[in-house]
Design a protein around this motif. Structure first.
Motif, PDB file in Angstrom:
ATOM      1  N   GLN A  73      -7.335  11.476   5.399  1.00  0.00           N
ATOM      2  CA  GLN A  73      -6.089  10.875   5.853  1.00  0.00           C
ATOM      3  C   GLN A  73      -6.286   9.408   6.242  1.00  0.00           C
ATOM      4  OE1 GLN A  73      -2.945  12.417   5.817  1.00  0.00           O
ATOM      5  NE2 GLN A  73      -2.384  10.276   6.112  1.00  0.00           N
ATOM      6  N   ALA A  74      -7.401   9.115   6.929  1.00  0.00           N
ATOM      7  CA  ALA A  74      -7.688   7.726   7.321  1.00  0.00           C
ATOM      8  C   ALA A  74      -7.859   6.854   6.083  1.00  0.00           C
ATOM      9  CB  ALA A  74      -8.938   7.684   8.192  1.00  0.00           C
ATOM     10  N   HIS A  75      -8.550   7.383   5.057  1.00  0.00           N
ATOM     11  CA  HIS A  75      -8.729   6.634   3.811  1.00  0.00           C
ATOM     12  C   HIS A  75      -7.390   6.349   3.145  1.00  0.00           C
ATOM     13  CE1 HIS A  75      -9.150   6.630  -0.637  1.00  0.00           C
ATOM     14  NE2 HIS A  75     -10.110   5.746  -0.352  1.00  0.00           N
ATOM     15  N   LYS A  76      -6.530   7.354   3.124  1.00  0.00           N
ATOM     16  CA  LYS A  76      -5.213   7.188   2.514  1.00  0.00           C
ATOM     17  C   LYS A  76      -4.388   6.130   3.228  1.00  0.00           C
ATOM     18  CE  LYS A  76      -1.129   9.886   1.206  1.00  0.00           C
ATOM     19  NZ  LYS A  76      -0.503  11.223   1.236  1.00  0.00           N
ATOM     20  N   ASP A  77      -4.408   6.168   4.562  1.00  0.00           N
ATOM     21  CA  ASP A  77      -3.621   5.206   5.340  1.00  0.00           C
ATOM     22  C   ASP A  77      -4.123   3.786   5.158  1.00  0.00           C
ATOM     23  OD1 ASP A  77      -2.191   7.362   6.258  1.00  0.00           O
ATOM     24  OD2 ASP A  77      -3.194   7.462   8.201  1.00  0.00           O
ATOM     25  N   LEU A  78      -5.446   3.610   5.252  1.00  0.00           N
ATOM     26  CA  LEU A  78      -6.014   2.266   5.165  1.00  0.00           C
ATOM     27  C   LEU A  78      -5.911   1.702   3.750  1.00  0.00           C
ATOM     28  CD1 LEU A  78      -9.145   2.750   7.446  1.00  0.00           C
ATOM     29  CD2 LEU A  78      -7.139   1.358   7.951  1.00  0.00           C
ATOM     30  N   ALA A  79      -6.063   2.563   2.743  1.00  0.00           N
ATOM     31  CA  ALA A  79      -5.918   2.092   1.368  1.00  0.00           C
ATOM     32  C   ALA A  79      -4.496   1.621   1.097  1.00  0.00           C
ATOM     33  CB  ALA A  79      -6.298   3.210   0.400  1.00  0.00           C
ATOM     34  N   PHE A  80      -3.535   2.288   1.711  1.00  0.00           N
ATOM     35  CA  PHE A  80      -2.144   1.851   1.568  1.00  0.00           C
ATOM     36  C   PHE A  80      -1.928   0.487   2.212  1.00  0.00           C
ATOM     37  CE2 PHE A  80       2.123   1.582   3.425  1.00  0.00           C
ATOM     38  CZ  PHE A  80       2.891   1.669   2.277  1.00  0.00           C
ATOM     39  N   VAL A  81      -2.513   0.290   3.398  1.00  0.00           N
ATOM     40  CA  VAL A  81      -2.350  -0.972   4.121  1.00  0.00           C
ATOM     41  C   VAL A  81      -2.982  -2.136   3.365  1.00  0.00           C
ATOM     42  CG1 VAL A  81      -2.992  -2.211   6.219  1.00  0.00           C
ATOM     43  CG2 VAL A  81      -2.166   0.141   6.376  1.00  0.00           C
ATOM     44  N   TRP A  82      -4.161  -1.908   2.771  1.00  0.00           N
ATOM     45  CA  TRP A  82      -4.917  -3.001   2.167  1.00  0.00           C
ATOM     46  C   TRP A  82      -4.790  -3.072   0.644  1.00  0.00           C
ATOM     47  CZ3 TRP A  82      -6.578  -6.976   4.745  1.00  0.00           C
ATOM     48  CH2 TRP A  82      -6.829  -6.843   6.113  1.00  0.00           C
ATOM     49  N   HIS A  83      -3.878  -2.350   0.054  1.00  0.00           N
ATOM     50  CA  HIS A  83      -3.725  -2.417  -1.400  1.00  0.00           C
ATOM     51  C   HIS A  83      -3.228  -3.808  -1.796  1.00  0.00           C
ATOM     52  CE1 HIS A  83      -2.840  -1.347  -5.503  1.00  0.00           C
ATOM     53  NE2 HIS A  83      -3.387  -0.154  -5.288  1.00  0.00           N
ATOM     54  N   PRO A  84      -3.914  -4.465  -2.761  1.00  0.00           N
ATOM     55  CA  PRO A  84      -3.529  -5.843  -3.140  1.00  0.00           C
ATOM     56  C   PRO A  84      -2.101  -5.986  -3.617  1.00  0.00           C
ATOM     57  CG  PRO A  84      -5.693  -5.276  -4.030  1.00  0.00           C
ATOM     58  CD  PRO A  84      -5.121  -4.004  -3.478  1.00  0.00           C
ATOM     59  N   ASP A  85      -1.546  -4.933  -4.205  1.00  0.00           N
ATOM     60  CA  ASP A  85      -0.176  -5.025  -4.703  1.00  0.00           C
ATOM     61  C   ASP A  85       0.842  -5.230  -3.590  1.00  0.00           C
ATOM     62  OD1 ASP A  85      -1.191  -4.694  -7.183  1.00  0.00           O
ATOM     63  OD2 ASP A  85      -0.432  -2.661  -7.498  1.00  0.00           O
ATOM     64  N   ARG A  86       0.457  -4.957  -2.347  1.00  0.00           N
ATOM     65  CA  ARG A  86       1.374  -5.112  -1.228  1.00  0.00           C
ATOM     66  C   ARG A  86       1.288  -6.511  -0.608  1.00  0.00           C
ATOM     67  NH1 ARG A  86       0.806  -2.665   3.150  1.00  0.00           N
ATOM     68  NH2 ARG A  86       2.995  -2.279   3.570  1.00  0.00           N
ATOM     69  N   LEU A  87       0.375  -7.340  -1.095  1.00  0.00           N
ATOM     70  CA  LEU A  87       0.147  -8.671  -0.523  1.00  0.00           C
ATOM     71  C   LEU A  87       0.631  -9.749  -1.490  1.00  0.00           C
ATOM     72  CD1 LEU A  87      -3.448  -8.023   0.845  1.00  0.00           C
ATOM     73  CD2 LEU A  87      -1.317  -7.960   2.129  1.00  0.00           C
ATOM     74  N   PRO A  88       0.937 -10.928  -0.989  1.00  0.00           N
ATOM     75  CA  PRO A  88       1.394 -12.025  -1.860  1.00  0.00           C
ATOM     76  C   PRO A  88       0.395 -12.309  -2.977  1.00  0.00           C
ATOM     77  CG  PRO A  88       1.724 -12.593   0.439  1.00  0.00           C
ATOM     78  CD  PRO A  88       0.936 -11.329   0.427  1.00  0.00           C
ATOM     79  N   GLN A  89       0.863 -12.302  -4.211  1.00  0.00           N
ATOM     80  CA  GLN A  89      -0.024 -12.466  -5.356  1.00  0.00           C
ATOM     81  C   GLN A  89      -0.649 -13.859  -5.430  1.00  0.00           C
ATOM     82  OE1 GLN A  89      -0.692  -9.906  -7.765  1.00  0.00           O
ATOM     83  NE2 GLN A  89       0.167  -8.701  -6.099  1.00  0.00           N
ATOM     84  N   ASN A  90       0.008 -14.852  -4.868  1.00  0.00           N
ATOM     85  CA  ASN A  90      -0.510 -16.218  -4.963  1.00  0.00           C
ATOM     86  C   ASN A  90      -1.369 -16.609  -3.774  1.00  0.00           C
ATOM     87  OD1 ASN A  90       1.480 -16.348  -3.064  1.00  0.00           O
ATOM     88  ND2 ASN A  90       2.342 -18.296  -3.772  1.00  0.00           N
ATOM     89  N   ASN A  91      -1.672 -15.655  -2.908  1.00  0.00           N
ATOM     90  CA  ASN A  91      -2.550 -15.933  -1.767  1.00  0.00           C
ATOM     91  C   ASN A  91      -3.940 -15.388  -2.107  1.00  0.00           C
ATOM     92  OD1 ASN A  91      -3.933 -15.971   0.746  1.00  0.00           O
ATOM     93  ND2 ASN A  91      -1.979 -15.924   1.823  1.00  0.00           N
ATOM     94  N   GLN A  92      -4.779 -16.270  -2.641  1.00  0.00           N
ATOM     95  CA  GLN A  92      -6.090 -15.835  -3.118  1.00  0.00           C
ATOM     96  C   GLN A  92      -6.962 -15.298  -1.987  1.00  0.00           C
ATOM     97  OE1 GLN A  92      -8.504 -18.906  -4.870  1.00  0.00           O
ATOM     98  NE2 GLN A  92      -9.554 -17.468  -6.221  1.00  0.00           N
ATOM     99  N   ARG A  93      -6.861 -15.902  -0.809  1.00  0.00           N
ATOM    100  CA  ARG A  93      -7.698 -15.476   0.312  1.00  0.00           C
ATOM    101  C   ARG A  93      -7.371 -14.041   0.714  1.00  0.00           C
ATOM    102  NH1 ARG A  93      -7.162 -14.942   5.601  1.00  0.00           N
ATOM    103  NH2 ARG A  93      -5.024 -15.723   5.537  1.00  0.00           N
ATOM    104  N   LEU A  94      -6.085 -13.728   0.828  1.00  0.00           N
ATOM    105  CA  LEU A  94      -5.694 -12.376   1.212  1.00  0.00           C
ATOM    106  C   LEU A  94      -6.030 -11.360   0.130  1.00  0.00           C
ATOM    107  CD1 LEU A  94      -2.254 -12.732   3.040  1.00  0.00           C
ATOM    108  CD2 LEU A  94      -4.456 -12.085   4.015  1.00  0.00           C
ATOM    109  N   GLN A  95      -5.862 -11.755  -1.131  1.00  0.00           N
ATOM    110  CA  GLN A  95      -6.175 -10.849  -2.228  1.00  0.00           C
ATOM    111  C   GLN A  95      -7.666 -10.487  -2.252  1.00  0.00           C
ATOM    112  OE1 GLN A  95      -4.306  -9.320  -4.643  1.00  0.00           O
ATOM    113  NE2 GLN A  95      -2.421 -10.012  -3.649  1.00  0.00           N
TER     114      GLN A  95
END
Length: 249
Positions: free
Chosen positions: A24-46
């Motif tokens: 469950q912890a893996h599922k939650d954290l993977a959802f939070v940090w999935h690159p598709d959820r972050l701005p595509q043009n922010n290289q640092r965050l990606q």
């Protein structure tokens, strides 16, 4: 042992967490940090998201393998463990271009958060009628009720049981309280102008700050022997008829 503890910390778990908690912890954290959820043009965050996903997948894989082996040894089972399903960027995901190649007109990718189901509407509490002026409560049992702030002016409360009733700032102007039981009633700052309190039981009542101008208290019980058992601190008794029939100056 330290490496094992590090895997638990990556998944934000306490050492010894169950396999279900790890998954469950893996599922939650993977959802939070999935690159598709972050701005595509922010290289640092990606890049940070990809690194986090790698650490999360590795921690889950190691802990799952360890717990599966332990379970197999305890149950003497030869069934091989299932391969973990890693969270990876979607097929349409493309690594961000370097800042020099990005277009000035590109807008940051905004991912809409998943919609949460609307909570069921709670029924509205019934409205309390604060205006009870002129109502007939004669001989009613209102013991331990909260009548604070209510308008009971000119109401008929003769013979009513108002023991231990909370009537802070209640309006009882001109009300008929003859023979009422007001034992230990809280009448703090109450408006009792011209109220009929004849033969009422006021033992233990708190009338501090109450307005008793012109009230009729003839025969009211306020004493035990010579001891006054009613709180009248700051009460206005101008023109009130006292229990002994005298008019207060």
């Amino acid at each position: 042992m330290r490496e094992l503890e590090r895997y638990y910390r990556v998944l934000e778990l306490q050492p010894g967490a169950t396999l279900e908690e790890v998954n469950q912890a893996h599922k939650d954290l993977a959802f939070v940090w999935h690159p598709d959820r972050l701005p595509q043009n922010n290289q640092r965050l990606q890049q940070k998201a990809l690194k986090k996903l790698k650490e999360i997948n590795e921690a889950r894989d190691k802990l799952r393998s360890l717990k599966t082996k332990k379970h197999r040894s305890l149950n003497n089972s030869s069934t091989p463990p299932k391969q973990p399903n890693y969270y990876k960027p979607s097929a349409s995901y493309k690594p961000p271009a370097s800042p020099q190649k990005q277009s000035n007109n590109s807008a940051p990718y905004q991912s809409s958060p998943p919609k949460q189901p609307s909570p069921p509407k709670q029924p509205s509490p019934p409205k309390v009628n604060s205006d009870l002026s002129g109502k007939d409560f004669s001989s009613a049992n209102l013991s331990n009720k909260d009548l604070s702030g209510r308008n009971l002016s000119y109401a008929n409360l003769s013979g009513a049981n108002l023991s231990d009733t909370f009537m802070h700032k209640v309006v009882l102007r001109g009300a008929n309280l003859s023979g009422a039981n007001l034992f230990r009633a809280n009448l703090l700052l109450a408006d009792l102008r011209e109220a009929n309190l004849r033969s009422s039981n006021l033992i233990g009542a708190d009338l501090s700050g109450a307005d008793l101008r012109g009230a009729d208290l003839r025969g009211a019980r306020v004493r035990s022997g010579e001891r006054l058992l009613v709180k009248l601190i700051g009460a206005n008794l101008e023109g009130a008829i006292m229990p002994d029939g005298t008019v207060h100056d």
